[in-house]
Design an enzyme around this catalytic site. Sequence first.
Site, PDB file in Angstrom:
ATOM      1  N   HIS D  56      -2.887  27.696  33.902  1.00 57.00           N
ATOM      2  CA  HIS D  56      -2.847  26.062  33.735  1.00 57.00           C
ATOM      3  C   HIS D  56      -2.187  25.342  34.981  1.00 57.00           C
ATOM      4  CE1 HIS D  56      -4.011  27.184  29.839  1.00 57.00           C
ATOM      5  NE2 HIS D  56      -2.602  27.859  29.525  1.00 57.00           N
ATOM      6  N   HIS D 219      -7.791  26.749  27.324  1.00 53.63           N
ATOM      7  CA  HIS D 219      -8.037  28.151  27.298  1.00 53.63           C
ATOM      8  C   HIS D 219      -9.217  28.752  27.704  1.00 53.63           C
ATOM      9  CE1 HIS D 219      -4.093  27.375  25.660  1.00 53.63           C
ATOM     10  NE2 HIS D 219      -3.608  28.490  26.277  1.00 53.63           N
TER      11      HIS D 219
END
Lengths: 213, 213, 333, 333
Positions: D56, D219
């Site tokens: 991320h 995700h």
Amino acid sequence: MTATVDTAALTAWVREFGRLIAAGRDLLTELDSAIGDADHGVNMDRGMTAVLAALAADPPTTPADVLKRTGMTLVSKVGGASGPLYGTAFLRMAAAAGAADALDAPGYAKVLRAGLDGVVARGKPAAGDKTMYDALAPAVDALDEALAAGRPLGEALRAALRAAEQGRDATIPMVARKGRASYLGERSAGHQDPGATSVTMLVSAAATVLGGD
Amino acid sequence: MTATVDTAALTAWVREFGRLIAAGRDLLTELDSAIGDADHGVNMDRGMTAVLAALAADPPTTPADVLKRTGMTLVSKVGGASGPLYGTAFLRMAAAAGAADALDAPGYAKVLRAGLDGVVARGKPAAGDKTMYDALAPAVDALDEALAAGRPLGEALRAALRAAEQGRDATIPMVARKGRASYLGERSAGHQDPGATSVTMLVSAAATVLGGD
Amino acid sequence: MNQLINDPSNVVADALRGMADAHPELRVDHENRIVFRGDAPVQGKVGLVSGGGSGHEPLHAGFVGPGMLDAACAGEIFTSPVPDQIMAATKAVDGGAGVLHIVKNYTGDVMNFEMAAEIAAAETGVEVVAVVTDDDVAVQDSLYTAGRRGVGVTVLVEKIAGAAAGQHRPLAEVADIARRVNANGRSMGVALSSCTVPTAGKPTFDLPDGQMEVGIGIHGEPGRRRAPLATAAEIAEMLVGPILGDLDFTGGDGVIAFVNGMGATPLIELYVVYHEVAAILAKAGITVARSLVGPYITSLDMAGCSVTLVKTDDEMLRLWDAPVRTPALRWGA
Amino acid sequence: MNQLINDPSNVVADALRGMADAHPELRVDHENRIVFRGDAPVQGKVGLVSGGGSGHEPLHAGFVGPGMLDAACAGEIFTSPVPDQIMAATKAVDGGAGVLHIVKNYTGDVMNFEMAAEIAAAETGVEVVAVVTDDDVAVQDSLYTAGRRGVGVTVLVEKIAGAAAGQHRPLAEVADIARRVNANGRSMGVALSSCTVPTAGKPTFDLPDGQMEVGIGIHGEPGRRRAPLATAAEIAEMLVGPILGDLDFTGGDGVIAFVNGMGATPLIELYVVYHEVAAILAKAGITVARSLVGPYITSLDMAGCSVTLVKTDDEMLRLWDAPVRTPALRWGA
Ligand SMILES: Nc1ncnc2c1ncn2[C@@H]1O[C@H](COP(=O)(O)OP(=O)(O)O)[C@@H](O)[C@H]1O
Ligand SMILES: Nc1ncnc2c1ncn2[C@@H]1O[C@H](COP(=O)(O)OP(=O)(O)O)[C@@H](O)[C@H]1O
Ligand SMILES: [Mg+2]
Ligand SMILES: [Mg+2]
Ligand SMILES: [Mg+2]
Ligand SMILES: [Mg+2]
């Protein structure tokens, strides 16, 4: 005749679980790709590889020792949802095993139920949430039932495995309410839950390794 | 009998060039994808669309006016390498046309050569660099030669077109030394130069529109 | 390739509207497609104008603001701006101390800035000096060619020259510093995917999985050669090797090491590459004085990276460290 | 998908090495995979610890530094960190004023931070408060489910709580402000491509050209629904509509509007989207007080974007504007 599950047997169980996870790594990750984040196989394999290495490096001396070190290693190596869930399960199993040198069949069943309770305490899953609970809970129930009916451990574990497999397969049509799959809402239906699949391997390993009556 | 190229004829030439560019837009961009940055068709079409709109909105009154406004519009709408090159070419053509109301064949040839000189002044291309120069220079030479040999303008323009086409095709095996294609080194060989292709359309438009002897 | 756009032919105009919305401290001339710092012209300060084709964001508009550019001219995607834009920007940022044009070495950019400077000189008398960046070692330099492309070093030239201008140094000095950064800078890049020019609608070239293009520029053009996909460590070698082969980077006050993303490569991969670059430099005895990691000069949605090294001196480092306040580069302010 | 990596299973470790190389002002514990601000622990200051799966970036390690986080724990790609890491970070940043855990609402993250806090409480007596972010309106909230995902608002919580901690406010107050930002924040995202988890080696899902996934998280999971690719204007409606339907954003001191890139979407596209978001907000009578445009919380090499709005008050804005000095967010310092 009561089977005895000693330190060596439990170690063999954990090792067989690790073997099944390694062999099923891609399948688990594939299942997690469909409704999760494509890492369940990788996570579990990383954890179980570390567990097997730890147990090999310094062989455990009691049942609780096998279970505790497995749990601690999983907690500190897996991460994600499955790390705390499997980790807590094994740590609770270790506590239930207490100081015993070996477990009889009901003792092993109690240990496994303590593991299930750990999963419930940690993840708060309910039946039908489409998680590992949906395979593990029926397996533990089936084990208790078969033992209560006087079946030997091997037969009882095979019944538990059948229950786990049915529970695992039953996750396919479910709409997830826990874990990442829940974010997909209705789209989670039609896919088998990765955690229910890996926990069925745990039961399968028990049936293989501890099931020779 | 000397053909007369007046304001209307030059306007028709520029319009026909615009039509060919619009029709060839994807081809030019495709060629530029292979050895440049995939925009030559888009650039030229944006520019020529603006030119045609400008000429239609306010019809030019002299040959120089057609050429100057075409050049200015190209300079301010195209950008990239082709904007200044085509823009300078047309601005030089306008200067060469001077105040004349119409051009005779040698006058038109002089105008076209002034355009070529503009390209040379702006881009410093040499023969064999794999640029628009490699199609335009042979075309201008062929035009002069044919007129010197006493051929009428239409025939001379058709000779010029054949020379442009040959020059354009000859860019295929060349290794570029100017423009973006030069960054590819040896890999630029085997591809036709986009600018040589569009400038051949300019000559083709002249042969079509000014070639009716 | 899926893109987040409206009409493919309006991408530049739409993005400029977004920049105006997001950065009220800037002033956007939508008609001329120029992004100005809000308080331009700054009296007595050399005005810095850059620009080029769009598709390289944040370059150049993301570097407009105190301590860096006064104006950036946005061309169409991968197409240099036109002289009108450049002239308009030049006039608007002249605060009486002249204007520096920072031009990447591409035929189109050079010619359009040149025409703008010619017209500006004739029409307005604004003093203009142009500095052309040409740092790409993938391209062989030669008198007979278009020369090397201007790539990553452009970001560092704009920062350092911007700081010099911010100290109100004279035009000749600001231009000198800009040239010094360029002369001491070298770059090389690799593509792991093509990019898609919106109006073209499909990738500029096909690049199968497992292949890469080595020696690319920033316009989606294929590179000098195609090669099998390599590891980050091997790629770092392929990029840094030719850079070190072209200029001696040892000594001095160390280098600014810049690992740039091409647009579609995530930051985690850029840091993986940065580590390999740092390791190579350490082995070569080259000190890293400053670093920059991120997508600063991009090629639309191309995956890949480039490495730029600039050999610094004390003055360059002080100018690099000076406060800057732009959408894409900001510190000390 | 081609990626700039070495060994797929070493991506996180390699990237942390790159972070350490590029940012000498940070301290990286490679063994525990923790990025610390160099001067941690700061005595008398509440320590801020966040962390989560990697992939991320720049979240979370890119937000470590004065004015934001004291430590970030990096898990494997998309896998939350383990309690050992979180405990180590917690102990190391405690400056006597307690530690705030900023946790994105994912089962794994919540459980691992929970176990760490249990052990920390038992073993060390460090006071720990956890704030869980859950701003993703694509997910229906319910008592019986895992609840909403924590996405874009996490960046703003870390900035604003970090500023509050920087003023040496007590733990309860810092936690309150963090909760207030989360409670006033809503997000929604869209994917234009899947991403590829390096160890999986192929895209998590197939997304043909011309299709998109609406309501994605960070995700690489598919979204709530698949839809034909739409224009930026239509996509902005699809994202902002549900956000505005979930919370009243009018009044107050305006919103912070954050258009975030998912990793492979270039900045030019994000600005195109930002303009559409700004237009929708203007029409709805919502004032934009501050904006943020760029890839700050990503999903590896996924193309797409998310929109986050936070309804602010005067105090939140002052904390937002306070100086911050981290690799990925920096101003005033
Ligand atoms: N609250 C929960 N209770 C029980 N099991 C859960 C819960 N949440 C997730 N799981 C199980 O965890 C599995 C996913 O594990 P994994 O992929 O390793 O972690 P993550 O979801 O963090 O990536 C799911 O398939 C599910 O069986
Ligand atoms: N120095 C030069 N002299 C003459 N023609 C050139 C030169 N450089 C480039 N060209 C021509 O310009 C063409 C490319 O134009 P275009 O694609 O519109 O601009 P850009 O290269 O800036 O994208 C080339 O195909 C070539 O024919
Ligand atoms: Mg998972
Ligand atoms: Mg071109
Ligand atoms: Mg171009
Ligand atoms: Mg995970």
